[in-house]
Design a protein around this motif. Structure first.
Motif, PDB file in Angstrom:
ATOM      1  N   ARG A  11       0.706  -1.236   0.136  1.00 23.67           N
ATOM      2  CA  ARG A  11       0.041   0.023   0.082  1.00 23.67           C
ATOM      3  C   ARG A  11       0.856   1.260   0.043  1.00 23.67           C
ATOM      4  N   VAL A  12       1.993   1.270   0.640  1.00 26.80           N
ATOM      5  CA  VAL A  12       2.681   2.387   0.953  1.00 26.80           C
ATOM      6  C   VAL A  12       4.380   1.993   0.567  1.00 26.80           C
ATOM      7  N   GLY A  13       4.815   3.087  -0.397  1.00 23.84           N
ATOM      8  CA  GLY A  13       6.318   2.652  -0.565  1.00 23.84           C
ATOM      9  C   GLY A  13       7.324   4.079  -0.248  1.00 23.84           C
ATOM     10  N   ILE A  14       8.503   3.925  -0.608  1.00 26.95           N
ATOM     11  CA  ILE A  14       9.301   4.962  -0.385  1.00 26.95           C
ATOM     12  C   ILE A  14       9.964   5.567  -1.741  1.00 26.95           C
ATOM     13  N   TRP A  15       9.823   6.500  -2.131  1.00 25.96           N
ATOM     14  CA  TRP A  15      10.407   7.111  -3.004  1.00 25.96           C
ATOM     15  C   TRP A  15      11.583   8.247  -2.982  1.00 25.96           C
ATOM     16  N   ASN A  16      12.807   7.635  -3.396  1.00 23.62           N
ATOM     17  CA  ASN A  16      14.204   8.316  -3.029  1.00 23.62           C
ATOM     18  C   ASN A  16      14.888   8.787  -4.360  1.00 23.62           C
ATOM     19  N   GLY A  17      15.235   9.862  -4.452  1.00 20.00           N
ATOM     20  CA  GLY A  17      16.181  10.189  -5.578  1.00 20.00           C
ATOM     21  C   GLY A  17      17.560  10.138  -5.495  1.00 20.00           C
ATOM     22  N   GLY A  18      18.022   9.647  -4.272  1.00 19.28           N
ATOM     23  CA  GLY A  18      19.574   9.922  -3.987  1.00 19.28           C
ATOM     24  C   GLY A  18      20.220   8.496  -4.013  1.00 19.28           C
ATOM     25  N   LEU A  19      19.466   7.559  -3.975  1.00 21.25           N
ATOM     26  CA  LEU A  19      20.147   6.007  -3.919  1.00 21.25           C
ATOM     27  C   LEU A  19      20.898   5.499  -5.338  1.00 21.25           C
ATOM     28  N   GLY A  43       9.423  -2.473   6.287  1.00 20.43           N
ATOM     29  CA  GLY A  43       8.095  -2.979   6.049  1.00 20.43           C
ATOM     30  C   GLY A  43       7.601  -2.372   4.671  1.00 20.43           C
ATOM     31  N   TYR A  44       8.134  -1.357   3.971  1.00 21.44           N
ATOM     32  CA  TYR A  44       7.447  -0.727   3.099  1.00 21.44           C
ATOM     33  C   TYR A  44       7.450  -1.911   1.962  1.00 21.44           C
ATOM     34  N   GLY A  45       6.461  -1.646   0.862  1.00 23.78           N
ATOM     35  CA  GLY A  45       6.139  -2.444  -0.160  1.00 23.78           C
ATOM     36  C   GLY A  45       7.074  -2.317  -1.245  1.00 23.78           C
ATOM     37  N   THR A  46       7.394  -0.986  -1.691  1.00 22.39           N
ATOM     38  CA  THR A  46       8.126  -0.789  -2.749  1.00 22.39           C
ATOM     39  C   THR A  46       9.114   0.429  -2.532  1.00 22.39           C
ATOM     40  N   LEU A  47      10.383   0.306  -3.151  1.00 22.36           N
ATOM     41  CA  LEU A  47      11.390   1.147  -3.019  1.00 22.36           C
ATOM     42  C   LEU A  47      11.565   1.705  -4.417  1.00 22.36           C
ATOM     43  N   TRP A  48      11.198   3.057  -4.574  1.00 21.54           N
ATOM     44  CA  TRP A  48      11.261   3.626  -5.684  1.00 21.54           C
ATOM     45  C   TRP A  48      12.438   4.650  -6.122  1.00 21.54           C
ATOM     46  N   LEU A 288       7.688   7.297   9.963  1.00 20.53           N
ATOM     47  CA  LEU A 288       6.260   6.856   9.122  1.00 20.53           C
ATOM     48  C   LEU A 288       6.012   5.373   9.442  1.00 20.53           C
ATOM     49  N   ALA A 289       6.947   4.653   9.337  1.00 16.20           N
ATOM     50  CA  ALA A 289       6.668   3.242   9.445  1.00 16.20           C
ATOM     51  C   ALA A 289       6.306   2.939  10.757  1.00 16.20           C
ATOM     52  N   ASP A 290       6.570   3.479  11.795  1.00 20.28           N
ATOM     53  CA  ASP A 290       5.842   3.216  12.953  1.00 20.28           C
ATOM     54  C   ASP A 290       4.471   3.812  13.056  1.00 20.28           C
ATOM     55  N   ALA A 291       4.314   4.775  12.434  1.00 21.78           N
ATOM     56  CA  ALA A 291       2.789   5.416  12.465  1.00 21.78           C
ATOM     57  C   ALA A 291       2.173   4.601  11.453  1.00 21.78           C
ATOM     58  N   PHE A 292       2.445   4.202  10.442  1.00 19.85           N
ATOM     59  CA  PHE A 292       1.314   3.229   9.523  1.00 19.85           C
ATOM     60  C   PHE A 292       1.497   1.985   9.907  1.00 19.85           C
ATOM     61  N   GLY A 293       2.347   1.497  10.819  1.00 24.86           N
ATOM     62  CA  GLY A 293       2.186   0.051  11.458  1.00 24.86           C
ATOM     63  C   GLY A 293       1.624  -1.175  10.375  1.00 24.86           C
ATOM     64  N   ASP A 294       0.641  -1.718  10.675  1.00 20.14           N
ATOM     65  CA  ASP A 294       0.284  -2.896   9.652  1.00 20.14           C
ATOM     66  C   ASP A 294      -0.244  -2.373   8.347  1.00 20.14           C
ATOM     67  N   GLU A 295      -0.494  -1.117   8.199  1.00 14.86           N
ATOM     68  CA  GLU A 295      -1.092  -0.683   7.000  1.00 14.86           C
ATOM     69  C   GLU A 295      -0.066  -0.642   5.766  1.00 14.86           C
ATOM     70  N   LEU A 296       1.391  -0.831   6.094  1.00 12.94           N
ATOM     71  CA  LEU A 296       2.384  -1.142   5.292  1.00 12.94           C
ATOM     72  C   LEU A 296       2.112  -2.366   4.480  1.00 12.94           C
TER      73      LEU A 296
END
Length: 296
Positions: A11-19, A43-48, A288-296
């Motif tokens: 449901r939620v991923g991380i977008w990063n332009g520096g990796l 626990g993020y689903g996708t790394l962008w 953010l991961a702590d806040a989203f919890g199981d919603e990730l």
């Protein structure tokens, strides 16, 4: 697209332009790999991988992780030939290749000297990916799409669309254009700062360059914003539509708005005022991961 494939994005991923391993030294490469592994562990689903990455940059993130989906967001079709990209993807270990998704985009006239007929160029690029041996078929790619024509192409010839710098209202329009089956994974920029005036200043610092690019401003004008909304780095109305500003609970609420508008997945880009931490805002990813919890 199957529900199983959709679920691989989470449901939620991380977008990063520096990796980008291609732009750092040995210590930087280690830091990139460690950051990618931690994003996966959180626990993020996708790394962008943003910032016009190379195929090697993307492959390095696949190598540094075990289960997370890795997607380019986006690879510019002007920087690498389809044949080069297909060959590099084929070189990724077979056990990991299935969790890599090739996000493609046409970039911008101001950034690409050879920019011309972007829609036709994208069609030709997709044709070349199909013809490559081995090919990169529609089930392994998606498009950066804002307007109706490119959204239709994304639906017809890829998993779906990864719109950047868009509002929840655009997400609703994009869902209508894509139809119910295509993946819709918008980017949402985040400033974790409860001082709203300061958060808006940080957002304006990030937004300034994008307000010089007609592909984005044209899309915003189509959504009902005016030229006046672009003055001074962005009006409060524009910033509040394009960013999640505030604490982690506010980010959750804004993410929910995009999901309710039709997004399958939301790619969060953390924006900070601290130049030294922009590439790896790991503390914010943890919050953010702590806040989203199981919603990730």
């Amino acid at each position: 697209m199957t529900s199983e494939k959709r679920e691989t994005f989470g449901r939620v991923g991380i977008w990063n332009g520096g990796l980008h391993v291609s732009r750092v030294d040995t210590d930087g490469k280690k830091a990139v790999a460690e950051a990618a592994a931690e994003i996966e562990e959180l626990g993020y689903g996708t790394l962008w991988l943003g910032g016009s990455p190379s195929p090697d940059d993307a492959a390095a993130l696949v190598d540094a992780t075990r289960t997370i989906t890795v997607a380019t967001g986006i690879l510019s079709i002007w920087n690498h030939t389809a044949e080069e990209v297909a060959a590099r993807i084929a070189a990724i270990d077979a056990s990991a290749r299935g969790r890599f998704v090739l996000g493609l985009g046409v970039s911008h006239d101001a950034l690409v000297p050879q920019y011309a007929k972007p829609y036709s160029a994208m069609v030709d690029y997709l044709d070349a990916l199909d013809a490559a041996d081995p090919s990169v078929g529609s089930g392994h790619r998606l498009l950066a799409a804002l307007g109706p024509k490119m959204l239709k192409l994304a639906s017809d010839r890829s998993l779906g669309a990864h719109p950047y710098l868009v509002s929840a209202a655009h997400t609703a329009e994009a869902r209508q254009a894509l139809g119910p089956d295509a993946l819709l994974a918008p980017e949402l920029s985040v400033v974790l700062d409860t001082d709203l005036d300061r958060a808006r200043d940080t957002a304006r610092g990030m937004l300034a360059m994008y307000l010089k690019l007609p592909n984005y401003t044209g899309n915003l004008l189509r959504l009902g914003f005016t030229e006046g909304d672009f003055d001074g780095g962005g009006s409060a109305r524009l910033l509040d539509a394009l960013f999640a500003l505030g604490d982690a609970e506010r980010v959750k609420a804004r993410t929910r708005e995009y999901v309710e508008a039709g997004a399958d997945h939301v790619a969060l880009q953390v924006v900070t005022a601290d130049e030294s931490r922009k590439a790896l805002p790991l503390a914010e990813y943890r919050e953010l991961a702590d806040a989203f919890g199981d919603e990730l």
